[in-house]
Design an enzyme around this catalytic site. Structure first.
Site, PDB file in Angstrom:
ATOM      1  N   CYS A 107      11.840  10.431   1.355  1.00  0.00           N
ATOM      2  CA  CYS A 107      11.196   9.638   2.407  1.00  0.00           C
ATOM      3  C   CYS A 107      11.263  10.416   3.713  1.00  0.00           C
ATOM      4  O   CYS A 107      12.309  10.988   4.036  1.00  0.00           O
ATOM      5  CB  CYS A 107      11.938   8.307   2.538  1.00  0.00           C
ATOM      6  SG  CYS A 107      11.247   7.228   3.801  1.00  0.00           S
ATOM      7  N   GLU A 150       6.117   2.503  -0.212  1.00  0.00           N
ATOM      8  CA  GLU A 150       5.491   2.350   1.112  1.00  0.00           C
ATOM      9  C   GLU A 150       5.495   0.887   1.558  1.00  0.00           C
ATOM     10  O   GLU A 150       5.749   0.602   2.727  1.00  0.00           O
ATOM     11  CB  GLU A 150       4.065   2.909   1.110  1.00  0.00           C
ATOM     12  CG  GLU A 150       3.955   4.408   0.851  1.00  0.00           C
ATOM     13  CD  GLU A 150       4.839   5.258   1.758  1.00  0.00           C
ATOM     14  OE1 GLU A 150       5.115   4.843   2.893  1.00  0.00           O
ATOM     15  OE2 GLU A 150       5.281   6.325   1.307  1.00  0.00           O
TER      16      GLU A 150
HETATM   17 NI    NI Z   1       9.365   6.300   2.947  1.00  0.00          NI
END
Ligand code: NI
Length: 200
Positions: A107, A150
């Site tokens: 991420c 997401e």
């Molecule tokens: Ni992320």
């Protein structure tokens, strides 16, 4: 267009529930998405959620190349399909079936780290696109994983909070040790060749 600053784990904007977009066709939403796209390409990343650029709205962008999809879901995987650049405004996710699978995730808000995260294998999702029309898709494998990752950002959840085995939370630079345990081979090959280059 502008490259936006990415919020990192610990910033409150990543912990709160993002708000619904009132008008998906508003010019400021279009501008936000253009800036998010430039930021994602610069990073580079597979996907980006608006809270990651300090904007607490329910907006996500992502894309999956055919090469990435094949690498993640396996050469013969029926799931292995490219996903064109997709904009999700006010998305909703519904799992299809009870099956979950573990896969490695990284991420942009948790830089330098990777973790093995359980996700629903198959989902149905819907959202408004840039044209203001609501659309629906089914997704499996890596595509489904990206959408779940997401959309978690919109509810203040980062992938380490989804992990069940923290022994599989590690620095990307150590990823090559994990290839035999299901790490993606291509990434471990990249890591090793980088090491070779450093060695020289
Ligand atoms: Ni992320």
């Amino acid at each position: 267009m502008a490259i936006l600053k990415i919020a990192k784990m610990g910033h409150p904007v990543l912990r709160r529930r993002a708000e619904e977009v009132a008008d998906p066709r508003a010019p400021e939403i279009r501008r936000l998405i253009a800036d998010m796209l430039e930021t994602m390409e610069d990073a580079p990343g597979t996907g980006l959620a608006a809270p990651q650029v300090h904007v607490p709205l329910r907006v996500v962008i992502f894309t999956v190349s055919a090469e990435r999809s094949r690498r993640e879901d396996g050469e013969d995987g029926e799931d292995a399909d490219a996903v064109p650049l997709t904009v999700l405004i006010n998305p909703e996710i519904e799992p299809i079936g009870d099956e979950t699978e573990l896969g490695w995730e990284g991420c942009l808000s948790v830089p330098g780290l990777m973790g093995r995260v359980p996700r629903h294998r198959a989902i149905r999702y819907s959202a408004y696109g840039l044209d203001g029309q609501r659309f629906e898709r089914k997704a499996e494998g890596f595509h489904a994983r990206v959408v779940q990752h997401e959309c978690d950002h919109l509810d203040g959840i980062l992938y380490p909070q989804r992990m069940i085995d923290m022994s599989q939370f590690l620095f990307t630079s150590e990823m090559h040790h994990y290839a035999p345990l299901g790490g993606t081979l291509a990434e471990s090959e990249e890591a090793e060749s980088e090491e070779d280059q450093h060695a020289r």
